[in-house]
Design an enzyme around this catalytic site. Structure first.
Site, PDB file in Angstrom:
ATOM      1  N   TYR A 196      29.290 -19.292 -24.107  1.00 26.86           N
ATOM      2  CA  TYR A 196      30.233 -18.623 -24.691  1.00 26.86           C
ATOM      3  C   TYR A 196      30.149 -16.857 -24.567  1.00 26.86           C
ATOM      4  O   TYR A 196      30.986 -16.158 -24.031  1.00 26.86           O
ATOM      5  CB  TYR A 196      30.817 -18.869 -26.124  1.00 26.86           C
ATOM      6  CG  TYR A 196      31.744 -20.013 -26.068  1.00 26.86           C
ATOM      7  CD1 TYR A 196      31.774 -21.250 -24.991  1.00 26.86           C
ATOM      8  CD2 TYR A 196      32.487 -20.236 -27.086  1.00 26.86           C
ATOM      9  CE1 TYR A 196      32.586 -22.083 -25.157  1.00 26.86           C
ATOM     10  CE2 TYR A 196      33.147 -21.410 -27.238  1.00 26.86           C
ATOM     11  CZ  TYR A 196      33.263 -22.440 -26.193  1.00 26.86           C
ATOM     12  OH  TYR A 196      34.366 -23.544 -26.414  1.00 26.86           O
ATOM     13  N   GLU A 203      33.569 -11.725 -18.243  1.00 26.25           N
ATOM     14  CA  GLU A 203      34.807 -11.021 -18.486  1.00 26.25           C
ATOM     15  C   GLU A 203      35.171  -9.681 -18.878  1.00 26.25           C
ATOM     16  O   GLU A 203      35.870  -8.954 -18.144  1.00 26.25           O
ATOM     17  CB  GLU A 203      35.794 -11.963 -19.276  1.00 26.25           C
ATOM     18  CG  GLU A 203      35.639 -13.673 -19.129  1.00 26.25           C
ATOM     19  CD  GLU A 203      36.496 -14.384 -20.247  1.00 26.25           C
ATOM     20  OE1 GLU A 203      36.998 -13.914 -21.201  1.00 26.25           O
ATOM     21  OE2 GLU A 203      36.297 -15.629 -20.255  1.00 26.25           O
TER      22      GLU A 203
END
Length: 274
Positions: A196, A203
């Site tokens: 994660y 991103e």
């Protein structure tokens, strides 16, 4: 053929061999009918609630379409490995899986519809947020700003997405089959601790790398004056998107931490009782 009969005053087990004894079956059924014994009915093997729900909705042999999505992400994983072995470098591997990544991730929009229709028992809100954010990153950032496609940060979130989705859909598939290996359950609730933050870092770095090119080209921006009397600064919008990760990511991350403690601790207690 084996049948079991139970009465209030007697319990008996009758075994019938159909080799030359078919004529005795009606006579024995009449005898048990006189004694008030109910007819034996075949029992159906127990299944998981999700499978039963899917069957009632016409799921057929494949009650959940998620097994297909696992195959899609396996295609991307294989493409990454083959490209790395061919080039001998991890730089610019995005181009080797660009088309299948766009196709599969855009096709994931159907997941929202599946959740809304009840085909897949998942939250519509969470699924919509996850799918839409990824589609936005693929098309509105990575596709629109060609300069960032060669950045290593793009490969960072692609690898994190691929591993996460393969594990997640494997978890769903084996759960529906009632044969969930502990290793997959452990991976589902453990590897996210690394994957994660890895995906979010990729991103954010990709959006950050796109900012100078967005400002320079005025990409998707609308300036005044215009006939609609409306202005939009895509550069500022991307900054707001990056800031939105601050409140949203910790909530999702600590929710998964809580789920990990709950699921894995329950599994350990179940093993002790066994």
């Amino acid at each position: 053929m084996r049948a079991s009969f139970s009465c209030s005053n007697m319990q008996a087990e009758v075994t019938e061999e159909r080799l030359g004894k078919d004529d005795e079956a009606p006579r024995r059924q009449k005898q048990h009918a006189r004694r008030g014994c109910p007819k034996a009915t075949p029992t159906r093997p127990k299944m998981a609630p999700d499978v039963i729900t899917a069957e009632r909705k016409g799921g057929g042999d494949h009650p959940d379409p998620r097994w297909r999505r696992r195959l899609r992400w396996l295609v991307i994983a294989v493409g990454l490995v083959r490209a790395y072995l061919a080039k001998g470098s991890y730089h610019s591997l995005y181009y080797s899986i660009e088309k299948p990544l766009k196709f599969f991730q855009t096709g994931a929009l159907l997941e929202i519809l599946h959740c809304a229709m009840g085909i897949v028992p998942s939250s519509v809100v969470l699924t919509s947020f996850q799918v839409m954010s990824r589609v936005f990153l693929i098309w509105a950032v990575t596709h629109s700003v060609k300069e960032v496609q060669s950045e290593d940060c793009v490969l960072l979130f692609v690898i994190a997405w691929t591993i996460t989705e393969i594990i997640r859909y494997s978890f769903y598939t084996f759960s529906l089959l009632n044969h969930l290996p502990y290793l997959i359950k452990w991976a589902r609730y453990t590897l996210f601790i690394v994957l994660y933050p890895m995906g979010v870092s990729g991103e954010l770095l990709t959006i950050y790398a796109a900012l100078p090119f967005v400002r320079q080209a005025g990409l998707y921006s609308i300036s005044l004056p215009n006939k609609y009397n409306f202005s939009f600064d895509y550069y500022a919008f991307l900054i707001l998107v990056m800031l939105s990760y601050i409140p949203l990511f910790p909530q999702l991350y600590f929710h998964m931490i809580y789920q990990r403690r709950k699921v894995l601790s329950h599994t350990e207690e179940h093993k002790k009782f066994e």
